[in-house]
Structures are given as structure tokens and as C-alpha cells.
Design a protein around this motif. Structure first.
Motif, PDB file in Angstrom:
ATOM      1  N   PRO A  50       0.800  -1.233   0.000  1.00  0.00           N
ATOM      2  CA  PRO A  50       0.000   0.000   0.000  1.00  0.00           C
ATOM      3  C   PRO A  50       0.828   1.277   0.000  1.00  0.00           C
ATOM      4  O   PRO A  50       0.460   2.264  -0.640  1.00  0.00           O
ATOM      5  CB  PRO A  50      -0.821  -0.132   1.290  1.00  0.00           C
ATOM      6  N   VAL A  51       1.955   1.269   0.720  1.00  0.00           N
ATOM      7  CA  VAL A  51       2.780   2.480   0.791  1.00  0.00           C
ATOM      8  C   VAL A  51       3.351   2.835  -0.577  1.00  0.00           C
ATOM      9  O   VAL A  51       3.588   4.010  -0.875  1.00  0.00           O
ATOM     10  CB  VAL A  51       3.903   2.275   1.824  1.00  0.00           C
ATOM     11  N   ALA A  52       3.555   1.815  -1.438  1.00  0.00           N
ATOM     12  CA  ALA A  52       4.118   2.083  -2.762  1.00  0.00           C
ATOM     13  C   ALA A  52       3.168   2.863  -3.652  1.00  0.00           C
ATOM     14  O   ALA A  52       3.594   3.447  -4.660  1.00  0.00           O
ATOM     15  CB  ALA A  52       4.494   0.763  -3.437  1.00  0.00           C
TER      16      ALA A  52
ATOM     17  N   VAL B 256       1.483   5.535  -2.695  1.00  0.00           N
ATOM     18  CA  VAL B 256       1.463   6.951  -2.330  1.00  0.00           C
ATOM     19  C   VAL B 256       2.235   7.813  -3.323  1.00  0.00           C
ATOM     20  O   VAL B 256       1.717   8.839  -3.796  1.00  0.00           O
ATOM     21  CB  VAL B 256       1.999   7.140  -0.895  1.00  0.00           C
ATOM     22  N   PRO B 257       3.487   7.467  -3.705  1.00  0.00           N
ATOM     23  CA  PRO B 257       4.187   8.319  -4.689  1.00  0.00           C
ATOM     24  C   PRO B 257       3.459   8.412  -6.022  1.00  0.00           C
ATOM     25  O   PRO B 257       3.556   9.441  -6.707  1.00  0.00           O
ATOM     26  CB  PRO B 257       5.551   7.633  -4.843  1.00  0.00           C
ATOM     27  N   ILE B 258       2.725   7.353  -6.404  1.00  0.00           N
ATOM     28  CA  ILE B 258       1.994   7.385  -7.669  1.00  0.00           C
ATOM     29  C   ILE B 258       0.896   8.443  -7.620  1.00  0.00           C
ATOM     30  O   ILE B 258       0.750   9.260  -8.537  1.00  0.00           O
ATOM     31  CB  ILE B 258       1.407   5.997  -7.978  1.00  0.00           C
ATOM     32  N   PHE B 259       0.144   8.459  -6.539  1.00  0.00           N
ATOM     33  CA  PHE B 259      -0.934   9.448  -6.415  1.00  0.00           C
ATOM     34  C   PHE B 259      -0.370  10.866  -6.306  1.00  0.00           C
ATOM     35  O   PHE B 259      -0.961  11.812  -6.831  1.00  0.00           O
ATOM     36  CB  PHE B 259      -1.803   9.123  -5.206  1.00  0.00           C
ATOM     37  N   VAL B 260       0.766  11.001  -5.631  1.00  0.00           N
ATOM     38  CA  VAL B 260       1.370  12.332  -5.520  1.00  0.00           C
ATOM     39  C   VAL B 260       1.813  12.845  -6.880  1.00  0.00           C
ATOM     40  O   VAL B 260       1.618  14.018  -7.227  1.00  0.00           O
ATOM     41  CB  VAL B 260       2.556  12.288  -4.529  1.00  0.00           C
TER      42      VAL B 260
ATOM     43  N   SER C 155      -5.279   8.098  -1.483  1.00  0.00           N
ATOM     44  CA  SER C 155      -4.310   7.018  -1.304  1.00  0.00           C
ATOM     45  C   SER C 155      -4.687   6.114  -0.136  1.00  0.00           C
ATOM     46  O   SER C 155      -4.570   4.882  -0.219  1.00  0.00           O
ATOM     47  CB  SER C 155      -2.905   7.602  -1.085  1.00  0.00           C
ATOM     48  N   ILE C 156      -5.177   6.695   0.956  1.00  0.00           N
ATOM     49  CA  ILE C 156      -5.585   5.878   2.104  1.00  0.00           C
ATOM     50  C   ILE C 156      -6.802   5.037   1.752  1.00  0.00           C
ATOM     51  O   ILE C 156      -6.871   3.836   2.067  1.00  0.00           O
ATOM     52  CB  ILE C 156      -5.885   6.782   3.318  1.00  0.00           C
ATOM     53  N   THR C 157      -7.772   5.659   1.057  1.00  0.00           N
ATOM     54  CA  THR C 157      -9.005   4.945   0.727  1.00  0.00           C
ATOM     55  C   THR C 157      -8.738   3.762  -0.196  1.00  0.00           C
ATOM     56  O   THR C 157      -9.214   2.641   0.047  1.00  0.00           O
ATOM     57  CB  THR C 157     -10.008   5.904   0.064  1.00  0.00           C
ATOM     58  N   ILE C 158      -7.985   3.994  -1.266  1.00  0.00           N
ATOM     59  CA  ILE C 158      -7.729   2.914  -2.225  1.00  0.00           C
ATOM     60  C   ILE C 158      -6.908   1.803  -1.584  1.00  0.00           C
ATOM     61  O   ILE C 158      -7.130   0.617  -1.859  1.00  0.00           O
ATOM     62  CB  ILE C 158      -7.028   3.487  -3.472  1.00  0.00           C
ATOM     63  N   SER C 159      -5.976   2.153  -0.725  1.00  0.00           N
ATOM     64  CA  SER C 159      -5.162   1.125  -0.072  1.00  0.00           C
ATOM     65  C   SER C 159      -5.986   0.289   0.899  1.00  0.00           C
ATOM     66  O   SER C 159      -5.755  -0.910   1.050  1.00  0.00           O
ATOM     67  CB  SER C 159      -3.992   1.780   0.668  1.00  0.00           C
ATOM     68  N   ALA C 160      -6.958   0.925   1.567  1.00  0.00           N
ATOM     69  CA  ALA C 160      -7.735   0.220   2.591  1.00  0.00           C
ATOM     70  C   ALA C 160      -8.954  -0.498   2.029  1.00  0.00           C
ATOM     71  O   ALA C 160      -9.566  -1.305   2.733  1.00  0.00           O
ATOM     72  CB  ALA C 160      -8.183   1.197   3.675  1.00  0.00           C
TER      73      ALA C 160
ATOM     74  N   VAL D 120      -1.257   2.918   8.410  1.00  0.00           N
ATOM     75  CA  VAL D 120       0.117   2.940   7.877  1.00  0.00           C
ATOM     76  C   VAL D 120       0.228   3.906   6.700  1.00  0.00           C
ATOM     77  O   VAL D 120       1.161   4.712   6.623  1.00  0.00           O
ATOM     78  CB  VAL D 120       0.542   1.521   7.457  1.00  0.00           C
ATOM     79  N   VAL D 121      -0.730   3.844   5.777  1.00  0.00           N
ATOM     80  CA  VAL D 121      -0.688   4.713   4.606  1.00  0.00           C
ATOM     81  C   VAL D 121      -0.925   6.174   5.002  1.00  0.00           C
ATOM     82  O   VAL D 121      -0.376   7.087   4.389  1.00  0.00           O
ATOM     83  CB  VAL D 121      -1.721   4.259   3.559  1.00  0.00           C
ATOM     84  N   MET D 122      -1.730   6.404   6.032  1.00  0.00           N
ATOM     85  CA  MET D 122      -1.933   7.768   6.513  1.00  0.00           C
ATOM     86  C   MET D 122      -0.611   8.392   6.947  1.00  0.00           C
ATOM     87  O   MET D 122      -0.287   9.532   6.576  1.00  0.00           O
ATOM     88  CB  MET D 122      -2.906   7.760   7.691  1.00  0.00           C
ATOM     89  N   ILE D 123       0.181   7.646   7.719  1.00  0.00           N
ATOM     90  CA  ILE D 123       1.473   8.167   8.176  1.00  0.00           C
ATOM     91  C   ILE D 123       2.405   8.396   6.995  1.00  0.00           C
ATOM     92  O   ILE D 123       3.072   9.433   6.898  1.00  0.00           O
ATOM     93  CB  ILE D 123       2.101   7.194   9.185  1.00  0.00           C
ATOM     94  N   ALA D 124       2.459   7.429   6.061  1.00  0.00           N
ATOM     95  CA  ALA D 124       3.345   7.562   4.901  1.00  0.00           C
ATOM     96  C   ALA D 124       2.942   8.744   4.028  1.00  0.00           C
ATOM     97  O   ALA D 124       3.809   9.486   3.546  1.00  0.00           O
ATOM     98  CB  ALA D 124       3.320   6.271   4.082  1.00  0.00           C
ATOM     99  N   SER D 125       1.641   8.942   3.817  1.00  0.00           N
ATOM    100  CA  SER D 125       1.194  10.048   2.968  1.00  0.00           C
ATOM    101  C   SER D 125       1.487  11.395   3.608  1.00  0.00           C
ATOM    102  O   SER D 125       1.741  12.378   2.903  1.00  0.00           O
ATOM    103  CB  SER D 125      -0.301   9.912   2.689  1.00  0.00           C
ATOM    104  N   GLU D 126       1.450  11.467   4.940  1.00  0.00           N
ATOM    105  CA  GLU D 126       1.755  12.729   5.619  1.00  0.00           C
ATOM    106  C   GLU D 126       3.249  13.011   5.633  1.00  0.00           C
ATOM    107  O   GLU D 126       3.667  14.173   5.643  1.00  0.00           O
ATOM    108  CB  GLU D 126       1.224  12.691   7.048  1.00  0.00           C
TER     109      GLU D 126
END
Length: 278
Positions: free
Chosen positions: A124-126, A128-132, A145-150, A209-215
């Protein structure tokens, strides 16, 4: 008296008759006592520490008290909690709706499920850079990113739960000429709810986890961004405060979901408990 209430009454009677196992107050006490003992050990072990990367717990707690009076700190807490809550609710709603659709339309599920499992296998963390890179930095990027990962754990567990519906109950619904909506709401979803809520528990961990990575990736708001900024600025005590607050936030989110799960699945937990006591 309904079947569910009868099962609950019998389960309570069985619990009173049990002779083995720890009482509930003992388990609750252990859940409270263990963190206190860990904090006490940390306090004693770190007292007088001169290592800049492992400051004394007293220093960390002192910085935490200072943060309590800063509006920016509460703004970061609200940003992280709000993004987590909104994204998790969206992921659960999308996952359940699509899961019901794919679980009931078998031929559509055969076509789509390989693609779902392919994207589910991507960390899921991978994503995040794509959406950014596509959308840019901002709250929308973090929520997306959080929604799609979860969404994948909820989606897969809903499909599996619908597929595992008892054929006899399905046949009873058809014999009573229940509409498709009634069969889903009265038969399929109640029976699939244990699996769906288990998927929600996995989705919550993924979302956190993705919330922390995206922030931490190009954001100036949220607990993740605050923690990373403190680390980059060598404000190690502030970094530890961010880590502890993130841990508390994750614990509270998990506890609330567990409470919700127990409320929704009271009938299922009672039946399982009765089966154990037979």
C-alpha cells in the motif's frame, strides 16, 4: 423471545457455570497494568541518558505537556484523525458495495477478481508516490491514497463472505420469494458480517500505515509530517512525542473498531461461545 435473545441468555448462564478461565476484571486489569509497567521501566531505564537519540522519558513527557497548549499540535492531531476516519469510512462503504455486487454476480467476479488480487499484492505504501505524481500534494491525495489502499481487505472479505453464504438459507429466501434486496440485507450480509468486519480490522491497520506515509511525503500537516520534521531538525524529543501520539491514536482507533465489532456481532459471538461451552 427471539432466537438471538435465547442464545444470549443461555450464554450468560454458561458463563456463570464455568469454573476455568480468568475473570474479565483480571484481563482488563492486565490490559491497563502492562502499559503502566512498560512506561515505568522506560522511565527508569532512560533516566540520566546522555544518548541524543534516546532522551529520558521525563524529557519526552515534558515536551508532550508543552505541545498540549499549542493549537498547531491539535490541528495536526485533528488532520490525521480526520483523514483516517473519512478514508476508512469511504473504503468500507466502497468495499462492501462492490463486494456484494461481485459476490452475487459470479461471472463478473471471475473476470474482476484476478485484477483485484494483483493490485492487492502491491504494498500500500508504494501507491502513495503514484498518487502524488498524478494529483499532486494535498488533502485529496492523502484521502485518495488511504481509501484505495484500505478498500481491498474489505472488498475481498465481502466477496468471500457472500460466496460462503449457506446454500440452504439462500434457497429458503428464494422459496419465500424475497426480493434481491431483502435476500442481501436479511440473509447474505448478516452471514457475511463476521468476515466483513475482520476485513475492516485489516483495512484499519492498512489505512493507518498509509496515513502516516502520505503525511511524511511532501505534507506539512498531520502527525506524520510533524514527526518527520522533528527528526530532520534533530528535535529528537519532539520526534518521540509524535511516535507516542501516533501509537495512542492507533490504539484508540483499534479499540473503537473492536467495540463496534462486538456490538454488531453479539449474536455471532454468543453462538460461538455457546458452542464452546457444549
Amino acid at each position: 423471545m427471539t432466537v438471538t435473545s435465547t442464545v444470549l441468555v443461555r450464554t450468560r448462564e454458561a458463563r456463570r457455570q464455568r469454573r476455568s478461565g480468568l475473570p474479565r476484571w483480571c484481563l482488563v486489569g492486565a490490559e491497563i497494568l502492562v502499559p503502566i509497567l512498560l512506561l515505568a521501566w522506560w522511565w527508569l531505564a532512560s533516566a540520566g541518558s546522555t544518548n541524543p537519540f534516546f532522551p529520558p522519558l521525563q524529557t519526552i513527557l515534558s515536551r508532550f505537556v508543552d505541545f498540549l497548549g499549542e493549537p498547531a499540535f491539535w490541528s495536526d492531531v485533528a488532520s490525521s484523525a480526520g483523514n483516517l476516519l473519512l478514508s476508512f469510512v469511504l473504503a468500507c462503504a466502497i468495499g462492501v458495495v462492490l463486494g456484494v455486487l461481485l459476490g452475487t454476480v459470479r461471472w463478473l467476479s471471475w473476470f474482476v477478481e484476478p485484477t483485484i488480487h494483483f493490485f492487492r499484492a502491491i504494498p500500500p505504501v508504494a501507491l502513495v508516490p503514484i498518487f502524488v505524481s498524478i494529483i499532486g500534494f494535498g488533502t485529496e491525495t492523502r484521502i485518495l491514497s488511504i481509501t484505495i489502499s484500505a478498500v481491498f481487505p474489505v472488498l475481498i472479505s465481502t466477496i468471500d463472505g457472500i460466496h460462503a453464504t449457506d446454500p440452504e438459507r439462500r434457497a429458503v429466501g428464494l422459496s419465500y420469494r424475497l426480493s434481491w434486496r431483502d435476500r442481501i440485507l436479511s440473509v447474505a450480509l448478516p452471514e457475511a458480517s463476521p468476515r466483513i468486519l475482520s476485513g475492516m480490522q485489516v483495512a484499519l491497520i492498512t489505512a493507518f500505515v498509509v496515513m502516516i506515509a502520505s503525511e511524511m511525503l511532501g505534507s506539512s500537516h498531520g502527525l506524520g509530517a510533524r514527526t518527520l520534521l522533528a527528526q530532520q531538525s534533530f528535535m529528537i524529543a519532539d520526534m518521540w512525542v509524535g511516535i507516542l501520539v501516533l501509537g495512542v491514536l492507533g490504539y484508540l482507533a483499534t479499540a473503537l473498531l473492536s467495540l463496534f465489532r462486538r456490538r454488531v456481532l453479539r449474536w455471532y459471538i454468543a453462538i460461538r461461545q455457546q458452542e464452546k461451552n457444549l
